[in-house]
Design a protein around this motif. Structure first.
Motif, PDB file in Angstrom:
ATOM      1  N   ILE A 186       0.913  -1.241   0.018  1.00 51.23           N
ATOM      2  CA  ILE A 186       0.116  -0.047   0.075  1.00 51.23           C
ATOM      3  C   ILE A 186       0.767   1.298   0.041  1.00 51.23           C
ATOM      4  O   ILE A 186       0.699   2.248  -0.770  1.00 51.23           O
ATOM      5  N   TYR A 187       2.074   0.982   0.836  1.00 50.70           N
ATOM      6  CA  TYR A 187       2.973   2.209   1.032  1.00 50.70           C
ATOM      7  C   TYR A 187       3.739   2.526  -0.532  1.00 50.70           C
ATOM      8  O   TYR A 187       3.674   3.539  -0.631  1.00 50.70           O
ATOM      9  N   TYR A 190       1.166   4.136  -2.903  1.00 55.70           N
ATOM     10  CA  TYR A 190       0.842   5.666  -2.503  1.00 55.70           C
ATOM     11  C   TYR A 190       1.889   6.536  -3.102  1.00 55.70           C
ATOM     12  O   TYR A 190       1.999   7.486  -3.625  1.00 55.70           O
TER      13      TYR A 190
END
Ligand code: SAM
Length: 255
Positions: A186-187, A190
């Protein structure tokens, strides 16, 4: 761009270049973003950089008294760390901000004047790898989100050790590596899509922000960086991970 085999190399994002070329490319990035740097920090970290910086300065704990406490904030950019240290410390606390980018330094000096801190926060253009200060000049050396931009990190750490007094404090705030399983994907998503896209909207150019994200991924993991600090001569080297490991505070003492 690729580096030849005979020269020391450094990572510029995911590309390997000669160390000498890395600094020129880094300088180009910060010259471009200087005027929007503070706004972008808030947008990209959803304000979290303020908490990390508050935590970092609380850990430094400058004396509240009038006792002289001289701090060198390297790669200090627009002054976020310097202003916090000056506000947290007593009358004797003075901060010298040394940054290689004239554009970032100009922005920082302008902000210091605006916030009434020009008397206690002095800004100058200087390279972390060749600090223009005598040995043993400072009580503390801080560097926040700066060390990963420096081409020769061991040289910068050696400079930090040299300019500190005996019993001087070294503190570094830097992005690190997510230590929560599952969160990494997810990081990454992003970082590699949202951050350059926001950078492009706000500053008109997504490339500097792509570099910032890539340079975070190529920076050594916290235990490896801690060893580098110890190799520079520091004692009682320690680190603390914040926000799922996205950021680390490293510290050490010149004994
Ligand atoms: C991400 S900014 C951090 C600014 C500030 N410390 C903060 O936390 O907001 C990185 C800074 O490192 C500076 N920098 C890059 N290479 C440097 C070097 N070799 N010596 C000193 N500063 C350097 C850049 O000019 C830039 O201002």
């Amino acid at each position: 761009m690729t580096a030849d085999q005979t020269q020391p190399t450094a990572a510029i994002g995911f590309t390997t270049v000669k160390q000498a070329e890395k600094q020129a490319l880094v300088n180009e990035v910060f010259a471009k973003v200087a005027q929007r740097y503070d706004q972008m920090n808030d947008l990209m970290s959803a304000g979290l950089h303020r908490l990390w910086k508050d935590d970092f300065v609380a850990m430094l704990n400058p004396p509240k008294s009038a006792r002289a406490f001289r701090v060198l904030d390297v790669a200090g950019g627009t002054g976020d760390i310097a202003f916090r240290i000056a506000r947290a410390g007593g009358k004797g606390t003075e901060v010298t901000v040394a940054d290689i980018s004239p554009e970032m330094v100009a922005e920082g000096a302008r902000r210091a004047a605006g916030e009434g801190l020009a008397g206690r926060c002095r800004f100058m253009v200087a390279n972390a790898e060749a600090l223009p200060f005598p040995d043993g000049s400072f009580d503390a050396y801080t560097i926040a989100f700066g060390i990963r931009n420096v081409p020769d990190i061991p040289r910068a750490l050696g400079g930090a050790f040299r300019v500190l007094k005996t019993r001087g404090r070294f503190q570094c705030l830097e992005f690190s590596h997510v230590d929560v399983p599952g969160l990494e994907a997810i990081y990454d998503a992003y970082s590699f899509t949202v951050i350059p896209a926001v950078g492009k909207v706000v500053t008109g150019d997504g490339q500097p922000y792509r570099y910032l994200v890539e340079s975070i991924r190529t920076f050594p993991p916290a235990p490896v960086f801690a060893e580098m600090i110890a190799e520079a001569g520091f004692s009682r080297v320690a680190y603390r991970l914040l926000t799922a490991g996205t950021v680390a505070i490293h510290s050490g003492w010149r004994i």
